[in-house]
Design an enzyme around this catalytic site. Sequence first.
Site, PDB file in Angstrom:
ATOM      1  CG  HIS A   1      -0.696   4.339  -4.529  1.00 59.93           C
ATOM      2  ND1 HIS A   1       0.665   4.387  -4.340  1.00 59.93           N
ATOM      3  CD2 HIS A   1      -1.188   3.649  -3.471  1.00 59.93           C
ATOM      4  CE1 HIS A   1       0.979   3.752  -3.223  1.00 59.93           C
ATOM      5  NE2 HIS A   1      -0.124   3.294  -2.679  1.00 59.93           N
TER       6      HIS A   1
ATOM      7  CB  CYS B   1       3.761   2.862  -4.924  1.00 58.12           C
ATOM      8  SG  CYS B   1       3.436   3.928  -6.335  1.00 58.12           S
TER       9      CYS B   1
ATOM     10  CG  ASN C   1      -0.766   1.308   0.372  1.00 54.29           C
ATOM     11  OD1 ASN C   1       0.071   1.537  -0.516  1.00 54.29           O
ATOM     12  ND2 ASN C   1      -1.597   2.229   0.809  1.00 54.29           N
TER      13      ASN C   1
END
Lengths: 245, 104
Positions: free
Chosen positions: A163, A26, A201
């Site tokens: 994240h 990520c 995302n």
Amino acid sequence: VPSTCDWRKAPGVISSVKYQENCLCCWAMAAAGNIEAQWAIKHKESVEVSVQELLDCGRCGDGCRGGYVWDAYITVLNNSGLASEKNYPFQGVVGKKCQAKKYKKVAWIQDFIMLSDNEQKIAWYLATEGPITVTINMKLLQQYKNGVIRATPTTCDPQHVNHVVLLVGFGKTKSVERRRAKAVSSQSHSRQSTQYWILKNSWGANWGEEGYFRLHRGSNACGITKYPITARVGKPDKKQRVSCP
Amino acid sequence: DSFRVQDPGPRPLELREVFTLFQIQYNRSYSNPAEHARRLDIFARNLAQAQRLQEEDLGTANFGVTPFSDLTEEEFGQLYGNQRADGKAPSVDRETGSDEWEGS
């Protein structure tokens, strides 16, 4: 600061939603998205940079086991830029060898900075300079389908961030969108709108709101202000303010 | 004649049926019946958690069945998080001063 801002509306600034597969990358995908957006805004040229290069050429050499967004920028600085996604495509695993020297660079950065932890200043930077990366607590995203998440420190610890995603805009809901207003018809209810952040995302376009999600703006939801970091693209002496659509 | 069976209308889906639909939608299969049972149990816990979040959330978010509904919270963190940063992000001193371009 404008009342709304959505860089997805600017043609060529935000690339397609990526899927990180079984690779904890990520951090690299968010950094790549940040560089792509900044490059498109500052140079008026749409590029898609290589996430795989960030994974293969990082100093730790294990990019699919997690990482920090600043490591991605250090790799870009050490390699004097990034190859294109087309030439050096994402594989979902770390390659044995860094192949940065094989391909022409399509984008590069001057440096990278951490912004203030003030949400109003983050909104100002986003609106006037472009998308940035943020690191959040992703706990609530496991069950998230759509809408604006309004978390508390109890439901989503702002200190435990794990994240990295790309912040691409902000806005506010119309009063009719508030669930409490429609669900509890017998109670007197608030007709206030909710301010939110729009985040990209890296779990594919089938997750969330076509790969995006929204977090409440103004309450440090899920620790969004902990690490607001961005690469800087273009010459520092050229002050070029842009306008977010 | 006084006893009449009323049509109860469409019945809510059983947990197992919801889980089967989840498996079809997200193409999930499990190696053995024990693993299937374990995942069904995790799925049930996650649905209950989603329901709690739905009730507690102060915004407009909807929570429910997602591609991650058969994972424990720990597995989800290990598979999709930024593991190196998970819980141990370094303490970074904030530089005081200007956000402007002139800053060194």
